[in-house]
Design a protein around this motif. Structure first.
Motif, PDB file in Angstrom:
ATOM      1  N   VAL A  96     -12.347  44.803  25.319  1.00 40.76           N
ATOM      2  CA  VAL A  96     -11.019  44.820  24.701  1.00 40.76           C
ATOM      3  C   VAL A  96     -10.070  45.704  25.503  1.00 40.76           C
ATOM      4  CG1 VAL A  96      -9.729  45.485  22.638  1.00 40.76           C
ATOM      5  CG2 VAL A  96     -11.925  44.304  22.401  1.00 40.76           C
ATOM      6  N   ALA A  97     -10.583  46.824  26.004  1.00 41.35           N
ATOM      7  CA  ALA A  97      -9.731  47.735  26.777  1.00 41.35           C
ATOM      8  C   ALA A  97      -9.239  47.085  28.062  1.00 41.35           C
ATOM      9  CB  ALA A  97     -10.492  49.012  27.092  1.00 41.35           C
ATOM     10  N   ALA A  98     -10.049  46.165  28.614  1.00 39.50           N
ATOM     11  CA  ALA A  98      -9.694  45.531  29.882  1.00 39.50           C
ATOM     12  C   ALA A  98      -8.945  44.214  29.711  1.00 39.50           C
ATOM     13  CB  ALA A  98     -10.967  45.296  30.700  1.00 39.50           C
ATOM     14  N   GLU A  99      -8.748  43.756  28.469  1.00 39.56           N
ATOM     15  CA  GLU A  99      -8.111  42.453  28.271  1.00 39.56           C
ATOM     16  C   GLU A  99      -6.620  42.494  28.576  1.00 39.56           C
ATOM     17  OE1 GLU A  99      -8.647  41.495  24.149  1.00 39.56           O
ATOM     18  OE2 GLU A  99      -7.250  43.017  23.457  1.00 39.56           O
ATOM     19  N   ASN A 100      -6.049  41.339  28.766  1.00 36.96           N
ATOM     20  CA  ASN A 100      -4.608  41.212  28.972  1.00 36.96           C
ATOM     21  C   ASN A 100      -3.924  41.441  27.627  1.00 36.96           C
ATOM     22  OD1 ASN A 100      -1.966  40.449  29.411  1.00 36.96           O
ATOM     23  ND2 ASN A 100      -2.474  38.549  30.503  1.00 36.96           N
ATOM     24  N   PRO A 101      -3.099  42.488  27.495  1.00 39.45           N
ATOM     25  CA  PRO A 101      -2.483  42.768  26.182  1.00 39.45           C
ATOM     26  C   PRO A 101      -1.579  41.646  25.689  1.00 39.45           C
ATOM     27  CG  PRO A 101      -1.488  44.107  27.906  1.00 39.45           C
ATOM     28  CD  PRO A 101      -2.685  43.466  28.509  1.00 39.45           C
ATOM     29  N   ALA A 102      -1.112  40.825  26.619  1.00 37.12           N
ATOM     30  CA  ALA A 102      -0.264  39.692  26.212  1.00 37.12           C
ATOM     31  C   ALA A 102      -1.097  38.518  25.703  1.00 37.12           C
ATOM     32  CB  ALA A 102       0.610  39.251  27.378  1.00 37.12           C
ATOM     33  N   ARG A 103      -2.401  38.492  26.065  1.00 35.23           N
ATOM     34  CA  ARG A 103      -3.292  37.405  25.632  1.00 35.23           C
ATOM     35  C   ARG A 103      -4.637  38.006  25.226  1.00 35.23           C
ATOM     36  NH1 ARG A 103      -3.459  32.764  30.037  1.00 35.23           N
ATOM     37  NH2 ARG A 103      -4.546  31.760  28.316  1.00 35.23           N
ATOM     38  N   PRO A 104      -4.696  38.725  24.110  1.00 36.56           N
ATOM     39  CA  PRO A 104      -5.951  39.364  23.682  1.00 36.56           C
ATOM     40  C   PRO A 104      -7.016  38.335  23.335  1.00 36.56           C
ATOM     41  CG  PRO A 104      -4.293  39.500  21.962  1.00 36.56           C
ATOM     42  CD  PRO A 104      -3.593  38.963  23.169  1.00 36.56           C
ATOM     43  N   LEU A 105      -8.268  38.737  23.471  1.00 36.47           N
ATOM     44  CA  LEU A 105      -9.402  37.846  23.233  1.00 36.47           C
ATOM     45  C   LEU A 105      -9.698  37.706  21.740  1.00 36.47           C
ATOM     46  CD1 LEU A 105     -11.748  39.242  26.032  1.00 36.47           C
ATOM     47  CD2 LEU A 105     -10.421  37.129  26.124  1.00 36.47           C
ATOM     48  N   SER A 106      -9.988  36.496  21.315  1.00 39.66           N
ATOM     49  CA  SER A 106     -10.405  36.258  19.933  1.00 39.66           C
ATOM     50  C   SER A 106     -11.838  36.725  19.764  1.00 39.66           C
ATOM     51  CB  SER A 106     -10.306  34.776  19.595  1.00 39.66           C
ATOM     52  OG  SER A 106     -11.241  34.032  20.369  1.00 39.66           O
ATOM     53  N   ASP A 107     -12.299  36.823  18.509  1.00 38.42           N
ATOM     54  CA  ASP A 107     -13.678  37.237  18.254  1.00 38.42           C
ATOM     55  C   ASP A 107     -14.664  36.255  18.883  1.00 38.42           C
ATOM     56  OD1 ASP A 107     -12.742  39.404  16.893  1.00 38.42           O
ATOM     57  OD2 ASP A 107     -13.132  38.604  14.891  1.00 38.42           O
ATOM     58  N   GLU A 108     -14.348  34.974  18.845  1.00 36.70           N
ATOM     59  CA  GLU A 108     -15.229  33.964  19.434  1.00 36.70           C
ATOM     60  C   GLU A 108     -15.298  34.141  20.953  1.00 36.70           C
ATOM     61  OE1 GLU A 108     -15.883  29.093  19.420  1.00 36.70           O
ATOM     62  OE2 GLU A 108     -14.188  29.997  18.357  1.00 36.70           O
ATOM     63  N   ALA A 109     -14.152  34.408  21.574  1.00 34.87           N
ATOM     64  CA  ALA A 109     -14.131  34.628  23.020  1.00 34.87           C
ATOM     65  C   ALA A 109     -14.883  35.897  23.387  1.00 34.87           C
ATOM     66  CB  ALA A 109     -12.688  34.694  23.515  1.00 34.87           C
ATOM     67  N   LEU A 110     -14.765  36.926  22.548  1.00 28.67           N
ATOM     68  CA  LEU A 110     -15.495  38.168  22.794  1.00 28.67           C
ATOM     69  C   LEU A 110     -17.003  37.948  22.690  1.00 28.67           C
ATOM     70  CD1 LEU A 110     -13.254  40.706  20.830  1.00 28.67           C
ATOM     71  CD2 LEU A 110     -13.644  40.691  23.307  1.00 28.67           C
ATOM     72  N   ALA A 111     -17.427  37.123  21.723  1.00 30.28           N
ATOM     73  CA  ALA A 111     -18.850  36.827  21.555  1.00 30.28           C
ATOM     74  C   ALA A 111     -19.394  36.127  22.802  1.00 30.28           C
ATOM     75  CB  ALA A 111     -19.065  35.962  20.317  1.00 30.28           C
ATOM     76  N   MET A 112     -18.631  35.185  23.345  1.00 27.92           N
ATOM     77  CA  MET A 112     -19.049  34.479  24.555  1.00 27.92           C
ATOM     78  C   MET A 112     -19.110  35.433  25.752  1.00 27.92           C
ATOM     79  SD  MET A 112     -16.897  30.905  24.152  1.00 27.92           S
ATOM     80  CE  MET A 112     -17.483  30.320  25.742  1.00 27.92           C
ATOM     81  N   ALA A 113     -18.117  36.317  25.860  1.00 28.85           N
ATOM     82  CA  ALA A 113     -18.082  37.265  26.975  1.00 28.85           C
ATOM     83  C   ALA A 113     -19.248  38.243  26.895  1.00 28.85           C
ATOM     84  CB  ALA A 113     -16.753  38.007  26.977  1.00 28.85           C
ATOM     85  N   LEU A 114     -19.582  38.681  25.699  1.00 26.79           N
ATOM     86  CA  LEU A 114     -20.701  39.602  25.518  1.00 26.79           C
ATOM     87  C   LEU A 114     -22.032  38.935  25.847  1.00 26.79           C
ATOM     88  CD1 LEU A 114     -19.612  41.439  22.243  1.00 26.79           C
ATOM     89  CD2 LEU A 114     -19.860  42.474  24.496  1.00 26.79           C
ATOM     90  N   ALA A 115     -22.165  37.661  25.494  1.00 25.41           N
ATOM     91  CA  ALA A 115     -23.394  36.923  25.803  1.00 25.41           C
ATOM     92  C   ALA A 115     -23.578  36.809  27.314  1.00 25.41           C
ATOM     93  CB  ALA A 115     -23.342  35.537  25.162  1.00 25.41           C
ATOM     94  N   ILE A 116     -22.483  36.571  28.036  1.00 31.26           N
ATOM     95  CA  ILE A 116     -22.545  36.489  29.497  1.00 31.26           C
ATOM     96  C   ILE A 116     -22.862  37.858  30.087  1.00 31.26           C
ATOM     97  CG2 ILE A 116     -21.170  36.054  31.579  1.00 31.26           C
ATOM     98  CD1 ILE A 116     -19.606  33.969  29.938  1.00 31.26           C
ATOM     99  N   ASP A 117     -22.273  38.901  29.514  1.00 35.40           N
ATOM    100  CA  ASP A 117     -22.425  40.259  30.030  1.00 35.40           C
ATOM    101  C   ASP A 117     -23.828  40.811  29.807  1.00 35.40           C
ATOM    102  OD1 ASP A 117     -21.783  42.763  31.085  1.00 35.40           O
ATOM    103  OD2 ASP A 117     -21.048  43.518  29.183  1.00 35.40           O
ATOM    104  N   THR A 118     -24.405  40.537  28.639  1.00 36.68           N
ATOM    105  CA  THR A 118     -25.680  41.163  28.276  1.00 36.68           C
ATOM    106  C   THR A 118     -26.868  40.210  28.262  1.00 36.68           C
ATOM    107  OG1 THR A 118     -25.365  40.757  25.889  1.00 36.68           O
ATOM    108  CG2 THR A 118     -24.399  42.771  26.810  1.00 36.68           C
ATOM    109  N   GLY A 119     -26.609  38.905  28.183  1.00 38.97           N
ATOM    110  CA  GLY A 119     -27.697  37.944  28.058  1.00 38.97           C
ATOM    111  C   GLY A 119     -28.213  37.816  26.645  1.00 38.97           C
ATOM    112  N   VAL A 120     -27.511  38.457  25.705  1.00 41.75           N
ATOM    113  CA  VAL A 120     -27.922  38.422  24.289  1.00 41.75           C
ATOM    114  C   VAL A 120     -26.874  37.656  23.494  1.00 41.75           C
ATOM    115  CG1 VAL A 120     -28.396  39.805  22.229  1.00 41.75           C
ATOM    116  CG2 VAL A 120     -29.148  40.611  24.480  1.00 41.75           C
ATOM    117  N   THR A 121     -27.321  36.636  22.774  1.00 43.60           N
ATOM    118  CA  THR A 121     -26.407  35.860  21.942  1.00 43.60           C
ATOM    119  C   THR A 121     -26.019  36.663  20.710  1.00 43.60           C
ATOM    120  OG1 THR A 121     -27.467  33.810  22.674  1.00 43.60           O
ATOM    121  CG2 THR A 121     -26.098  33.699  20.692  1.00 43.60           C
TER     122      THR A 121
END
Length: 442
Positions: A379-404
């Motif tokens: 969230v700290a690194a997101e574009n403040p003009a286009r913040p990430l939705s919870d669904e987008a954050l879930a997908m990003a976290l899965a890619i980052d950690t390998g955990v769904t």
């Protein structure tokens, strides 16, 4: 009809009752340094066999780790480079406070510009001249708005530098006088431990310098870190201190936070009072030994978190720690209840270093706390003009950690971190005012 007969029988039952001594032992075990100090003062006032000696005067050369990078031998005014962007919950907090001020459009533009240059420490990361250029305002206007923002909690946010941060906290503590002002004006000498020179330059006694030093040492040099995940820098003295050494990490009790308890026979006291005093001494020693033992085991398991921050917290439960140390789980719970640990990355509550594991079944293991830390970083690194939705954050976290991770879990973690929904995080960046040749001014 037969009349009812009365019968007398004996029944054996078991009931656990805590005697006064055991109750006191449990209470001491779960008490932090400040609470234990108050308790010992009360006991010493009633029992003449007890004598308290004030905590040892902290050495000017022995600053707490949370001051590392803030005060240095080279001058004492530098701030260590932060490895993460400003905490999203810090930005959300100050933006909410700004909204409550109901400023006029011109002042609101200045306030938002100041908020957007906040560092993770809570200090301003840009000179006021840059804000003047970006907003097309005068320096007087920017300073007036800044003065209002510096009234926000926690005290010290929006400070221009370390001296300004400490000045704001000294004013709140009603400790700001001419002598404190003189010491704050020469923090480089204080950091270097040149007590005699500092006293001479300030025109005060060395005892007065030491008194101000104790007040300053208990302040929070990075109030913005209070909003970072897990790590919460506290203004009070921590119970344990972790420092980096040539061979690794070392952990010790913070002796400067506790008075020394001594038991001495007094003619004014009774035999029972002496027995109670010795019992209290044993309880305090047991509390300190247990706290240090638990702290060492936590440090052994969470060394990477001390180095990297919350995103590196390993899965750890109180039951696992209790089994490793041969304690009951309730003992671990009591010990870590209000205890804190000071480290180069700030002050951690011991309880917040415990977190269950996520993943498994073919997925890597990661602690829930580390997942929340990674969420905050995204969230700290997101574009403040286009913040990430919870669904987008879930997908990003899965890619980052390998955990769904489910969207609703992301929402729960986001709320726990004090991060608003995407719609409330959206904000239009303040653009620099352009000069005649199309270049940004300032």
């Amino acid at each position: 009809m037969r009349s009812p007969q009365q019968r007398i029988g004996l029944t054996q039952t078991q009931r656990l009752e805590l005697n006064t001594s055991l109750q006191a032992s449990i209470a001491i075990l779960r008490t932090d340094a400040a609470g234990l100090t108050r308790y010992l003062e009360e006991q010493a006032a009633e029992n003449p066999h007890l004598r308290l000696e004030p905590p040892p005067q902290p050495s000017l050369q022995d600053w707490l780790p949370r001051w590392a990078g803030v005060l240095s031998s080279g001058g004492g005014l530098g701030l260590a480079a932060e490895t993460a962007d400003t905490s999203p919950s810090l930005i959300a907090h100050v933006m909410d406070e700004i909204e409550k001020l109901r400023l006029n459009p011109r002042d609101n533009k200045i306030a938002v510009a100041l908020a957007e240059v906040l560092e993770p420490s809570g200090w301003l990361g840009a000179e006021l001249s840059i804000i003047v250029a970006e907003t097309g305002s005068s320096l007087a206007e920017v300073e007036a708005v800044l003065h209002r923002l510096q009234q926000f909690e926690p005290t010290g946010v929006f400070a221009r530098n370390l001296a300004d941060c400490l000045r704001l906290q000294a004013i709140e503590a009603e400790a700001m006088d001419s002598e404190m002002a003189a010491v704050l004006a020469h923090l480089d000498l204080l950091a270097a431990g040149d007590l005699a020179k500092l006293a001479k330059v300030c025109g005060i006694s060395e005892a007065a310098v030491l008194q101000r030093f104790r007040i300053i040492r208990a302040m929070n040099p990075k109030p913005g870190a209070e909003f970072a995940s897990i790590s919460a820098a506290q203004s009070r003295e921590p119970d344990l201190v972790v420092k980096a050494t040539a061979t690794g990490w070392s952990i010790a009790l913070n002796r400067s936070a506790l008075p020394t308890l001594r038991v001495e026979k007094s003619d004014a006291g009774s035999v029972a009072g002496f027995t109670a005093a010795k019992a209290l001494e044993r309880m305090v020693d047991a509390r300190n030994a247990t706290l240090l033992l638990v702290g060492r085991e936590i440090l052994l398991r969470q060394q990477e978190a001390i180095r990297q921050g919350p995103i590196a917290l390993q899965p750890m439960t109180m039951a696992e720690l209790a089994e490793a140390l041969g304690f009951h789980e309730s003992t671990i719970s009591r010990v870590v209840a209000g205890a804190s640990l000071d480290s180069p990355r700030g002050t951690w509550w011991l309880r917040q270093m415990f977190s269950p594991a996520l993943g498994g079944n073919g997925q890597p293991l990661i602690s829930g706390a580390a997942m929340r830390g990674r969420l905050a970083r995204l969230v700290a690194a997101e574009n403040p003009a286009r913040p990430l939705s919870d669904e987008a954050l879930a997908m990003a976290l899965a890619i980052d950690t390998g955990v769904t991770i489910a969207r609703r879990t992301v929402a729960k973690y986001r709320e726990a971190e004090g991060i608003p929904i995407a719609g409330r995080r959206k904000r239009k960046p303040v653009l620099p005012r352009m000069g005649r040749k199309g270049r940004a001014e300032g």
